[in-house]
Scaffold this motif. Structure first.
Motif, PDB file in Angstrom:
ATOM      1  N   LEU A   1      39.455  -6.356 -11.495  1.00 12.37           N
ATOM      2  CA  LEU A   1      38.512  -6.777 -10.447  1.00 12.37           C
ATOM      3  C   LEU A   1      37.538  -7.814 -10.988  1.00 12.37           C
ATOM      4  CD1 LEU A   1      37.706  -3.351  -8.755  1.00 12.37           C
ATOM      5  CD2 LEU A   1      39.136  -5.198  -7.852  1.00 12.37           C
TER       6      LEU A   1
ATOM      7  N   LEU B   1      37.945 -11.029  -4.728  1.00 17.94           N
ATOM      8  CA  LEU B   1      38.255  -9.769  -4.022  1.00 17.94           C
ATOM      9  C   LEU B   1      36.947  -9.103  -3.632  1.00 17.94           C
ATOM     10  CD1 LEU B   1      41.077  -8.348  -6.310  1.00 17.94           C
ATOM     11  CD2 LEU B   1      41.359  -9.563  -4.144  1.00 17.94           C
TER      12      LEU B   1
ATOM     13  N   TYR C   1      35.771  -6.247  -1.449  1.00 20.69           N
ATOM     14  CA  TYR C   1      35.964  -5.073  -0.600  1.00 20.69           C
ATOM     15  C   TYR C   1      34.969  -4.014  -1.048  1.00 20.69           C
ATOM     16  CZ  TYR C   1      40.437  -7.042   0.912  1.00 20.69           C
ATOM     17  OH  TYR C   1      41.410  -7.849   1.449  1.00 20.69           O
TER      18      TYR C   1
ATOM     19  N   GLU D   1      40.572  -0.050   0.573  1.00 16.82           N
ATOM     20  CA  GLU D   1      40.887  -1.264   1.338  1.00 16.82           C
ATOM     21  C   GLU D   1      41.767  -2.225   0.537  1.00 16.82           C
ATOM     22  OE1 GLU D   1      37.472  -3.045   3.507  1.00 16.82           O
ATOM     23  OE2 GLU D   1      36.429  -1.258   2.770  1.00 16.82           O
ATOM     24  N   LEU D   2      41.577  -2.221  -0.786  1.00 11.83           N
ATOM     25  CA  LEU D   2      42.425  -3.061  -1.640  1.00 11.83           C
ATOM     26  C   LEU D   2      43.877  -2.598  -1.560  1.00 11.83           C
ATOM     27  CD1 LEU D   2      40.103  -3.268  -4.709  1.00 11.83           C
ATOM     28  CD2 LEU D   2      41.145  -5.253  -3.644  1.00 11.83           C
TER      29      LEU D   2
ATOM     30  N   LEU E   1      47.099  -4.575  -0.226  1.00 14.38           N
ATOM     31  CA  LEU E   1      47.661  -4.946  -1.530  1.00 14.38           C
ATOM     32  C   LEU E   1      48.596  -6.153  -1.476  1.00 14.38           C
ATOM     33  CD1 LEU E   1      47.826  -4.053  -4.553  1.00 14.38           C
ATOM     34  CD2 LEU E   1      49.851  -2.757  -3.923  1.00 14.38           C
TER      35      LEU E   1
ATOM     36  N   LEU F   1      46.739  -9.654  -0.880  1.00 16.67           N
ATOM     37  CA  LEU F   1      45.613 -10.086  -1.711  1.00 16.67           C
ATOM     38  C   LEU F   1      45.955 -11.401  -2.416  1.00 16.67           C
ATOM     39  CD1 LEU F   1      44.677  -6.691  -3.437  1.00 16.67           C
ATOM     40  CD2 LEU F   1      43.582  -7.715  -1.431  1.00 16.67           C
TER      41      LEU F   1
ATOM     42  N   ARG G   1      48.376  -8.150  -9.254  1.00 15.91           N
ATOM     43  CA  ARG G   1      48.721  -7.281  -8.127  1.00 15.91           C
ATOM     44  C   ARG G   1      49.344  -5.977  -8.657  1.00 15.91           C
ATOM     45  NH1 ARG G   1      49.135  -9.459  -3.358  1.00 15.91           N
ATOM     46  NH2 ARG G   1      50.031 -11.371  -4.191  1.00 15.91           N
TER      47      ARG G   1
ATOM     48  N   LEU H   1      46.607  -3.826  -9.961  1.00 15.96           N
ATOM     49  CA  LEU H   1      45.872  -3.223  -8.832  1.00 15.96           C
ATOM     50  C   LEU H   1      46.667  -2.071  -8.228  1.00 15.96           C
ATOM     51  CD1 LEU H   1      44.563  -6.519  -7.251  1.00 15.96           C
ATOM     52  CD2 LEU H   1      43.128  -4.657  -8.140  1.00 15.96           C
TER      53      LEU H   1
ATOM     54  N   GLY I   1      44.569   0.594  -9.721  1.00 12.65           N
ATOM     55  CA  GLY I   1      43.779   0.822  -8.506  1.00 12.65           C
ATOM     56  C   GLY I   1      44.313   2.054  -7.785  1.00 12.65           C
TER      57      GLY I   1
END
Ligand code: MN3
Length: 193
Positions: free
Chosen positions: A43, A49, A51, A56-57, A61, A64, A71, A74, A78
């Protein structure tokens, strides 16, 4: 945008004898922390990004504006961060049964026992690491499935209802290779049902 490790609402030993204190300590303090650290690092690299919620990410996904490598981070880290934060809240030493959910489960799966059998079988049958999920799909219908790694139903447009962690780190210290026994015992610490 930076996230922090959520505190548990209960002590590490509160889920004994079904989930042991040492597993909880490592799972929350080391594994969850490690997902969080890698999530925050990616991040930091991607200030575009914006959010407020990590969820929400995951919902967005695939759209983005990030490199494919980021990705992937994330998705994995994430996902690991969000899945564990959700998982801790599902469990506790005291039941807080959701009667509306139980009624809906009966309606969809015939009985709570039939539902548990299906959920257990999806969990036992999952190959490798991952999670087993009860979700509401795009039509708000309850669905059981498992997903690999830290993949989130949010990315599929589904709303998680509850889940169980099938990674060996979730049970190996106490149950070793006996995943089915862990899954069976886990119902004792799920608050909702
Ligand atoms: Mn885990």
């Amino acid at each position: 945008m930076k996230f922090t490790l959520p505190k548990l609402d209960y002590a590490y030993d509160a889920l004994e004898p079904y989930i042991d204190a040492k597993t909880m300590e490592l799972h929350h303090g080391k594994h969850h922390q490690a997902y969080l650290d890698k999530f925050n690092a990616v991040l930091e690299k991607n200030p575009q990004l914006k959010y407020d919620r990590a969820e929400e990410l995951l919902m967005n996904l695939n759209k983005l504006e990030v490199s494919e490598d980021d990705r992937k981070v994330l998705k994995n880290h994430g996902g690991g961060f969000v899945n564990h934060a959700f998982f801790w809240k599902l469990m506790g030493p005291e039941k807080e049964v959701d009667n509306d959910l139980a009624a809906e489960i009966k309606k969809t799966f015939g009985s709570v026992d039939d539902f548990k059998t299906k959920f257990n079988s999806a969990a036992v049958g999952h190959f490798g690491s991952g999670w087993v999920w009860l979700v509401r799909d795009e039509n708000k219908e309850l669905k059981i499935y498992s997903l690999p790694n830290q993949d989130s139903p949010l990315t599929l447009g589904h709303q998680p209802v509850f889940c169980n962690d099938l990674w060996e780190h979730a049970y190996y210290l106490k149950y070793q290779n006996r995943r089915a026994e862990y899954i069976e015992n886990w119902w004792n610490v799920l608050k909702l049902l």
